[in-house]
Design a protein around this motif. Structure first.
Motif, PDB file in Angstrom:
ATOM      1  N   LEU A 115       0.872  -1.260   0.060  1.00  0.00           N
ATOM      2  CA  LEU A 115       0.106  -0.063  -0.017  1.00  0.00           C
ATOM      3  C   LEU A 115       0.794   1.265   0.021  1.00  0.00           C
ATOM      4  O   LEU A 115       0.694   2.100  -0.811  1.00  0.00           O
ATOM      5  CB  LEU A 115      -0.920  -0.077   1.122  1.00  0.00           C
ATOM      6  N   PRO A 116       1.616   1.426   1.090  1.00  0.00           N
ATOM      7  CA  PRO A 116       2.556   2.912   0.842  1.00  0.00           C
ATOM      8  C   PRO A 116       3.547   2.920  -0.227  1.00  0.00           C
ATOM      9  O   PRO A 116       3.669   4.053  -0.621  1.00  0.00           O
ATOM     10  CB  PRO A 116       3.320   2.693   2.258  1.00  0.00           C
ATOM     11  N   ALA A 117       3.825   1.687  -0.733  1.00  0.00           N
ATOM     12  CA  ALA A 117       4.817   1.812  -1.954  1.00  0.00           C
ATOM     13  C   ALA A 117       4.145   1.913  -3.052  1.00  0.00           C
ATOM     14  O   ALA A 117       4.731   2.815  -4.162  1.00  0.00           O
ATOM     15  CB  ALA A 117       5.483   0.232  -2.261  1.00  0.00           C
ATOM     16  N   VAL A 118       2.738   1.838  -3.371  1.00  0.00           N
ATOM     17  CA  VAL A 118       2.130   2.148  -4.777  1.00  0.00           C
ATOM     18  C   VAL A 118       1.306   3.588  -4.591  1.00  0.00           C
ATOM     19  O   VAL A 118       1.298   4.084  -5.591  1.00  0.00           O
ATOM     20  CB  VAL A 118       1.145   0.994  -5.317  1.00  0.00           C
ATOM     21  N   LEU A 119       1.148   3.875  -3.669  1.00  0.00           N
ATOM     22  CA  LEU A 119       0.356   5.323  -3.262  1.00  0.00           C
ATOM     23  C   LEU A 119       0.837   6.201  -4.063  1.00  0.00           C
ATOM     24  O   LEU A 119       0.088   7.123  -4.662  1.00  0.00           O
ATOM     25  CB  LEU A 119       0.202   5.498  -1.740  1.00  0.00           C
ATOM     26  N   PRO A 120       2.152   6.680  -4.311  1.00  0.00           N
ATOM     27  CA  PRO A 120       2.475   7.907  -4.956  1.00  0.00           C
ATOM     28  C   PRO A 120       2.202   7.723  -6.172  1.00  0.00           C
ATOM     29  O   PRO A 120       1.908   8.907  -6.907  1.00  0.00           O
ATOM     30  CB  PRO A 120       4.099   7.786  -4.556  1.00  0.00           C
ATOM     31  N   GLU A 121       2.133   6.472  -7.064  1.00  0.00           N
ATOM     32  CA  GLU A 121       1.880   6.625  -8.340  1.00  0.00           C
ATOM     33  C   GLU A 121       0.570   6.278  -8.976  1.00  0.00           C
ATOM     34  O   GLU A 121      -0.020   6.600 -10.030  1.00  0.00           O
ATOM     35  CB  GLU A 121       2.886   5.694  -9.205  1.00  0.00           C
ATOM     36  N   VAL A 122      -0.394   5.838  -8.056  1.00  0.00           N
ATOM     37  CA  VAL A 122      -1.877   5.242  -8.620  1.00  0.00           C
ATOM     38  C   VAL A 122      -2.569   6.761  -8.421  1.00  0.00           C
ATOM     39  O   VAL A 122      -2.327   7.471  -7.610  1.00  0.00           O
ATOM     40  CB  VAL A 122      -2.138   4.207  -7.748  1.00  0.00           C
ATOM     41  N   LYS A 123      -3.989   6.324  -8.918  1.00  0.00           N
ATOM     42  CA  LYS A 123      -4.764   7.481  -8.972  1.00  0.00           C
ATOM     43  C   LYS A 123      -5.713   7.343  -7.650  1.00  0.00           C
ATOM     44  O   LYS A 123      -5.944   8.419  -6.879  1.00  0.00           O
ATOM     45  CB  LYS A 123      -5.684   7.359 -10.112  1.00  0.00           C
ATOM     46  N   LYS A 124      -6.039   6.138  -7.314  1.00  0.00           N
ATOM     47  CA  LYS A 124      -6.716   5.622  -6.185  1.00  0.00           C
ATOM     48  C   LYS A 124      -6.290   4.065  -5.638  1.00  0.00           C
ATOM     49  O   LYS A 124      -6.187   3.257  -6.632  1.00  0.00           O
ATOM     50  CB  LYS A 124      -8.045   5.992  -6.315  1.00  0.00           C
ATOM     51  N   VAL A 125      -6.480   4.065  -4.361  1.00  0.00           N
ATOM     52  CA  VAL A 125      -6.499   2.780  -3.912  1.00  0.00           C
ATOM     53  C   VAL A 125      -7.915   2.230  -3.180  1.00  0.00           C
ATOM     54  O   VAL A 125      -8.023   3.090  -2.217  1.00  0.00           O
ATOM     55  CB  VAL A 125      -5.184   2.268  -3.074  1.00  0.00           C
ATOM     56  N   THR A 126      -8.448   0.898  -3.332  1.00  0.00           N
ATOM     57  CA  THR A 126      -9.552   0.637  -2.775  1.00  0.00           C
ATOM     58  C   THR A 126      -8.820  -0.637  -1.887  1.00  0.00           C
ATOM     59  O   THR A 126      -8.528  -1.642  -2.778  1.00  0.00           O
ATOM     60  CB  THR A 126     -10.704   0.336  -3.379  1.00  0.00           C
ATOM     61  N   THR A 127      -8.588  -0.569  -0.805  1.00  0.00           N
ATOM     62  CA  THR A 127      -7.937  -1.806  -0.072  1.00  0.00           C
ATOM     63  C   THR A 127      -9.118  -2.526   0.815  1.00  0.00           C
ATOM     64  O   THR A 127      -9.890  -2.049   1.539  1.00  0.00           O
ATOM     65  CB  THR A 127      -6.924  -1.193   0.943  1.00  0.00           C
ATOM     66  N   PHE A 128      -9.187  -3.847   0.248  1.00  0.00           N
ATOM     67  CA  PHE A 128     -10.173  -4.610   1.012  1.00  0.00           C
ATOM     68  C   PHE A 128      -9.603  -5.526   2.278  1.00  0.00           C
ATOM     69  O   PHE A 128      -8.697  -5.845   2.192  1.00  0.00           O
ATOM     70  CB  PHE A 128     -10.713  -5.776  -0.049  1.00  0.00           C
ATOM     71  N   ILE A 129     -10.328  -5.211   3.510  1.00  0.00           N
ATOM     72  CA  ILE A 129      -9.842  -5.834   4.526  1.00  0.00           C
ATOM     73  C   ILE A 129     -11.039  -6.516   5.228  1.00  0.00           C
ATOM     74  O   ILE A 129     -11.982  -6.028   5.710  1.00  0.00           O
ATOM     75  CB  ILE A 129      -8.977  -4.685   5.652  1.00  0.00           C
ATOM     76  N   ARG A 130     -10.669  -7.880   5.642  1.00  0.00           N
ATOM     77  CA  ARG A 130     -11.727  -8.723   6.212  1.00  0.00           C
ATOM     78  C   ARG A 130     -11.520  -8.722   7.636  1.00  0.00           C
ATOM     79  O   ARG A 130     -12.655  -9.168   8.439  1.00  0.00           O
ATOM     80  CB  ARG A 130     -11.653  -9.998   5.512  1.00  0.00           C
ATOM     81  N   GLU A 131     -10.263  -8.554   8.249  1.00  0.00           N
ATOM     82  CA  GLU A 131     -10.196  -8.599   9.727  1.00  0.00           C
ATOM     83  C   GLU A 131      -9.096  -7.766  10.241  1.00  0.00           C
ATOM     84  O   GLU A 131      -8.293  -7.365   9.468  1.00  0.00           O
ATOM     85  CB  GLU A 131     -10.046 -10.147  10.066  1.00  0.00           C
ATOM     86  N   PRO A 132      -8.921  -7.378  11.591  1.00  0.00           N
ATOM     87  CA  PRO A 132      -7.981  -6.666  11.840  1.00  0.00           C
ATOM     88  C   PRO A 132      -6.619  -7.449  11.951  1.00  0.00           C
ATOM     89  O   PRO A 132      -6.512  -8.656  12.182  1.00  0.00           O
ATOM     90  CB  PRO A 132      -8.552  -6.087  13.569  1.00  0.00           C
ATOM     91  N   THR A 133      -5.425  -6.567  12.313  1.00  0.00           N
ATOM     92  CA  THR A 133      -4.281  -7.162  12.749  1.00  0.00           C
ATOM     93  C   THR A 133      -3.368  -6.220  13.369  1.00  0.00           C
ATOM     94  O   THR A 133      -3.574  -5.046  13.292  1.00  0.00           O
ATOM     95  CB  THR A 133      -3.710  -7.687  11.125  1.00  0.00           C
ATOM     96  N   TRP A 134      -2.418  -6.602  14.035  1.00  0.00           N
ATOM     97  CA  TRP A 134      -1.487  -5.828  14.819  1.00  0.00           C
ATOM     98  C   TRP A 134      -0.382  -5.254  14.120  1.00  0.00           C
ATOM     99  O   TRP A 134       0.226  -6.274  13.517  1.00  0.00           O
ATOM    100  CB  TRP A 134      -0.854  -6.471  16.031  1.00  0.00           C
ATOM    101  N   VAL A 135      -0.265  -3.950  13.775  1.00  0.00           N
ATOM    102  CA  VAL A 135       0.663  -3.393  12.999  1.00  0.00           C
ATOM    103  C   VAL A 135       1.666  -2.831  13.860  1.00  0.00           C
ATOM    104  O   VAL A 135       1.244  -1.886  14.709  1.00  0.00           O
ATOM    105  CB  VAL A 135       0.161  -2.479  11.728  1.00  0.00           C
ATOM    106  N   SER A 136       2.925  -3.295  14.127  1.00  0.00           N
ATOM    107  CA  SER A 136       3.723  -2.804  15.090  1.00  0.00           C
ATOM    108  C   SER A 136       4.586  -1.913  14.776  1.00  0.00           C
ATOM    109  O   SER A 136       4.838  -1.394  13.635  1.00  0.00           O
ATOM    110  CB  SER A 136       4.526  -4.031  15.418  1.00  0.00           C
ATOM    111  N   PRO A 137       5.305  -1.042  15.644  1.00  0.00           N
ATOM    112  CA  PRO A 137       6.332  -0.307  15.159  1.00  0.00           C
ATOM    113  C   PRO A 137       7.445  -1.166  14.583  1.00  0.00           C
ATOM    114  O   PRO A 137       7.252  -2.348  14.661  1.00  0.00           O
ATOM    115  CB  PRO A 137       7.293   0.081  16.653  1.00  0.00           C
ATOM    116  N   VAL A 138       8.525  -0.771  13.770  1.00  0.00           N
ATOM    117  CA  VAL A 138       9.235  -1.683  13.090  1.00  0.00           C
ATOM    118  C   VAL A 138      10.320  -2.369  13.800  1.00  0.00           C
ATOM    119  O   VAL A 138      11.430  -1.921  13.722  1.00  0.00           O
ATOM    120  CB  VAL A 138       9.836  -0.594  11.783  1.00  0.00           C
TER     121      VAL A 138
END
Length: 566
Positions: free
Chosen positions: A199-222
């Motif tokens: 997602l963050p990699a393609v964001l600069p060049e695309v017109k729009k992103v629709t991201t389909f998410i079916r469940e939560p997830t823990w996204v941690s500090p790196v």
């Protein structure tokens, strides 16, 4: 075993290894470093080595382990470009490793193993397919090594009508480099490791992103370290002062090894980590509605903790629409979701992962006609993640209940390779016919593992590839302990757990009465005469304290430890 030879004569052994990825290359290095009188061939289905780091080339693909520690313990790389390296740079590391040590001459690329069957002589007849010509033939070996990995069989999502979609359909694990995303409306399915990077990699060049998410997830500090681009001065300092680099790597590794407490239920480590990650996710999402659907109810670590550089912030970007829920079917234009709406997209990216079952991709037939595919179809039972009862002379890397999510994984792969070398040494220098873990040893291990897992967050009711059946099923993807725990468990071979059969008299390896020392005229025939006792300690724990340099470190958190201990 030739009785006219001295004790521990090294007979010739033939080994076939499946896969020239990270594990297969390490196996070749270890074998070449320590052994002689062997032949090795590595069959690799891809046109190149390095496995997952050759296959995965999607936008943003990178390792979520700090790059200086995504190396072999003995093979540092001082000139990594950043704290988190791209898949291309990681491929280059393993490519350089293979060339430096001359490992490529063992590899046969574009060759796929399609079957293996135990033969009466003791060993395997291995069916191999040349993927260029389509021809098949039989090879044979004394010992069969499976280094095929667990993230090597990608799959489309099980969405009805996916074949109806008229736009461009692509999977992250089979990326088409010719695809242009410039100015396109992109659909992104999945919020696992790959989706979070895309997602963050393609964001600069695309017109729009629709991201389909079916469940939560823990996204941690790196993993405790934010992304950092190393300057030329920093790279030069690492290269010119190896001690500086070693201490830097040890600090990061110690930090990763200090995180095991978060996986245990009702520990301070789990509680404080959950609070910290919840706070971090809320700050980066900056969206109360997204907080409700994306921050999980289940414990941190039930699923693989996924570091994300810029992912959470991207979800609130003006170009991004988040659709939470299930995709009920695909249409010609895009996806129809359980909210009743159709979401049309120009390009649909499936970041939906792999077939992570441990069932072998091809038949492996044991002495009694037993097929490991059948035994491991539903719930795989291994011995310490490296072997299977009833399948002799067969060893596997990262098999069921290996420590793939417990801590640093490359360290665990090294422990598995070292263990295999000890088995191979015993096989080569005695008259062993076959070796396999005893059924009762595997049963006891699984019983212990299942009891231990009830104390961990991995047993929470989340959907995870750590489990082979369902969200509440047994944990088959992880070791019952930390990575350091696994390294100590694998330090020596427990031969009482192994069923060993011999060719003829089990002491034929004693040979003609001569030692290996006596046939070497350049050796010291009185090597055991010394002026002081410098021998190895016989207590396991005293040996360990020497190896782990006990007493050299203050008992406090290192600068890289993000998560508290128990």
């Amino acid at each position: 075993m030739d009785s006219n030879q001295p004790i521990h004569h090294e007979r010739h052994i033939r080994i076939i290894c499946i896969g020239a990825g990270v594990s297969g290359l390490l196996f070749a290095y270890k074998l070449q470093r320590s052994f002689s009188n062997f032949s090795l061939v590595i069959y690799e289905k891809n046109p190149e080595i390095a496995g997952t780091w050759f296959e995965n080339r999607y936008p943003g693909c990178a390792c979520d382990v700090p790059s200086h520690n995504y190396t072999w313990s003995f093979e540092p790389k001082p000139d990594w470009s950043a704290s988190y390296a791209s898949s291309k740079e990681i491929f280059d590391y393993f490519d350089t490793f293979s060339r430096k040590y001359g490992l490529r001459h063992y590899c046969r690329v574009l060759h796929q193993v399609v079957g293996a069957k135990w033969n009466a002589q003791g060993g395997y007849n291995v069916r191999v397919r040349d993927l260029q010509s389509g021809k098949e033939w039989n090879d044979s070996c004394d010992i069969l090594i499976n280094a095929g990995g667990i993230l090597n069989s990608w799959r489309w999502p099980a969405i009805p009508g996916l074949d109806r979609y008229k736009g461009t359909l692509v999977h992250t694990a089979n990326w088409d480099d010719s695809i242009s995303l410039e100015g396109k409306h992109v659909g992104l399915i999945g919020n696992g490791s790959s989706g979070i990077q895309v997602l963050p990699a393609v964001l600069p060049e695309v017109k729009k992103v629709t991201t389909f998410i079916r469940e939560p997830t823990w996204v941690s500090p790196v993993k405790g370290l934010e992304q950092h681009i190393f300057t030329e001065e920093e790279k030069k300092a690492f290269a010119s002062n190896p001690g500086h680099l070693t201490e830097y790597r040890r600090g990061i590794e110690s930090g990763m090894n200090g995180q095991f407490a978060i996986f245990l239920r009702n520990t301070e480590g789990q509680r404080s980590t959950r609070e910290y990650m919840t706070q971090q996710m809320r700050e980066k999402l900056s969206n109360a509605e997204l907080d409700k659907v994306l921050i999980p109810e289940w414990s941190v670590g039930c699923r693989r903790i996924t570091p994300g550089v810029g992912y959470l912030e991207s979800l609130s970007h003006e170009k991004v629409k988040v659709v939470y829920g299930n995709i009920t079917e695909a249409s010609e234009n895009g996806c129809i979701c359980d909210d009743g709406n159709e979401y049309a997209v120009d390009i649909l990216i499936c970041a939906t992962g792999f077939d992570t079952s441990f069932r072998p991709r091809f038949p492996i037939i044991g002495p009694g006609g037993n097929n490991l595919q059948d035994a491991w179809k539903d719930e795989p039972h291994s011995y310490f993640g490296i072997a299977a009862a009833g399948i002799p002379n067969y060893l596997t890397f990262l098999g069921p209940n290996s420590p793939v999510g417990n801590g640093p994984v490359l360290s665990a792969i090294e422990a598995q390779a070292d263990y295999m070398m000890k088995l191979i040494d015993r096989y080569q220098t005695t008259n062993i016919h076959s070796f396999a873990p005893k059924h009762e040893a595997v049963t006891d291990f699984i019983q212990f593992k299942d009891a231990f897992m009830r104390r961990t967050v991995w047993a929470d009711g989340c959907r995870s590839w750590y489990k082979s059946t369902d969200p509440n099923g047994p944990v088959t993807g992880l070791w019952p302990g930390s990575t350091l725990h696994y390294i100590e468990a694998m330090n020596e071979v427990r031969f009482d757990d192994w069923e060993v059969k011999y060719n003829g008299n089990r002491f034929a390896w004693l040979g003609n009465g001569y030692s290996q020392t006596e046939i070497d005229e350049t050796a010291d025939w009185a090597y055991y005469i010394r002026d002081h006792d410098d021998g190895q300690f016989h207590s396991r724990n005293k040996r360990l304290r020497i190896v782990n340099k006990s007493g050299t470190r203050r008992p406090e958190k290192t600068a890289f430890t993000v998560f508290p201990r128990i």
